[in-house]
Write a protein that holds these residues in place. Structure first.
Motif, PDB file in Angstrom:
ATOM      1  N   ALA A  38       1.057  -1.348  -0.599  1.00  0.00           N
ATOM      2  CA  ALA A  38      -0.333  -0.262   0.128  1.00  0.00           C
ATOM      3  C   ALA A  38       0.594   1.598   0.309  1.00  0.00           C
ATOM      4  O   ALA A  38       0.567   2.294  -0.832  1.00  0.00           O
ATOM      5  N   VAL A  39       1.621   0.957   1.127  1.00  0.00           N
ATOM      6  CA  VAL A  39       3.232   2.652   1.188  1.00  0.00           C
ATOM      7  C   VAL A  39       3.308   2.451  -0.198  1.00  0.00           C
ATOM      8  O   VAL A  39       3.706   3.595  -1.000  1.00  0.00           O
ATOM      9  N   VAL A  40       3.729   1.248  -1.379  1.00  0.00           N
ATOM     10  CA  VAL A  40       4.165   1.896  -2.459  1.00  0.00           C
ATOM     11  C   VAL A  40       4.127   2.382  -3.481  1.00  0.00           C
ATOM     12  O   VAL A  40       3.700   3.167  -4.531  1.00  0.00           O
ATOM     13  N   ALA A  41       2.334   1.488  -3.419  1.00  0.00           N
ATOM     14  CA  ALA A  41       1.138   2.388  -4.513  1.00  0.00           C
ATOM     15  C   ALA A  41       0.684   3.937  -4.110  1.00  0.00           C
ATOM     16  O   ALA A  41       1.165   4.674  -5.375  1.00  0.00           O
ATOM     17  N   VAL A  42       1.100   4.102  -3.512  1.00  0.00           N
ATOM     18  CA  VAL A  42       0.687   5.827  -2.756  1.00  0.00           C
ATOM     19  C   VAL A  42       2.016   6.375  -3.088  1.00  0.00           C
ATOM     20  O   VAL A  42       1.613   7.242  -4.282  1.00  0.00           O
ATOM     21  N   VAL A  43       3.257   6.451  -2.972  1.00  0.00           N
ATOM     22  CA  VAL A  43       4.150   6.679  -3.441  1.00  0.00           C
ATOM     23  C   VAL A  43       4.573   6.190  -5.292  1.00  0.00           C
ATOM     24  O   VAL A  43       4.703   7.445  -5.972  1.00  0.00           O
ATOM     25  N   VAL A  44       4.267   5.280  -5.710  1.00  0.00           N
ATOM     26  CA  VAL A  44       3.708   5.146  -7.115  1.00  0.00           C
ATOM     27  C   VAL A  44       2.890   6.602  -7.608  1.00  0.00           C
ATOM     28  O   VAL A  44       3.124   7.466  -8.553  1.00  0.00           O
ATOM     29  N   VAL A  45       1.585   6.487  -7.044  1.00  0.00           N
ATOM     30  CA  VAL A  45       0.528   7.793  -7.217  1.00  0.00           C
ATOM     31  C   VAL A  45       1.309   8.961  -7.635  1.00  0.00           C
ATOM     32  O   VAL A  45       0.435   9.959  -8.023  1.00  0.00           O
TER      33      VAL A  45
END
Length: 54
Positions: A38-45
């Motif tokens: 989830a953290v990686v997805a937020v950083v990518v977005v």
């Protein structure tokens, strides 16, 4: 006095109980992995949005 052979693998009944048991360690999702993804997805977005604004 006759002796029954000692089976080191146990009895069939014991093996069936072992095979039918649900694994206790993997009963649910791995929470640190879910949080990390989830953290990686937020950083990518956030990164994609930042690149679009430039």
């Amino acid at each position: 006095m006759s002796q029954t052979p000692n089976d080191p693998a146990g009895t069939t009944h014991q093996f069936q109980n072992f095979a039918n048991r649900a694994p206790a360690e993997k009963s649910g999702p791995n929470m640190p992995l879910v949080v990390g993804l989830a953290v990686v997805a937020v950083v990518v977005v956030v990164g994609v949005i930042a690149l679009m604004m430039v």
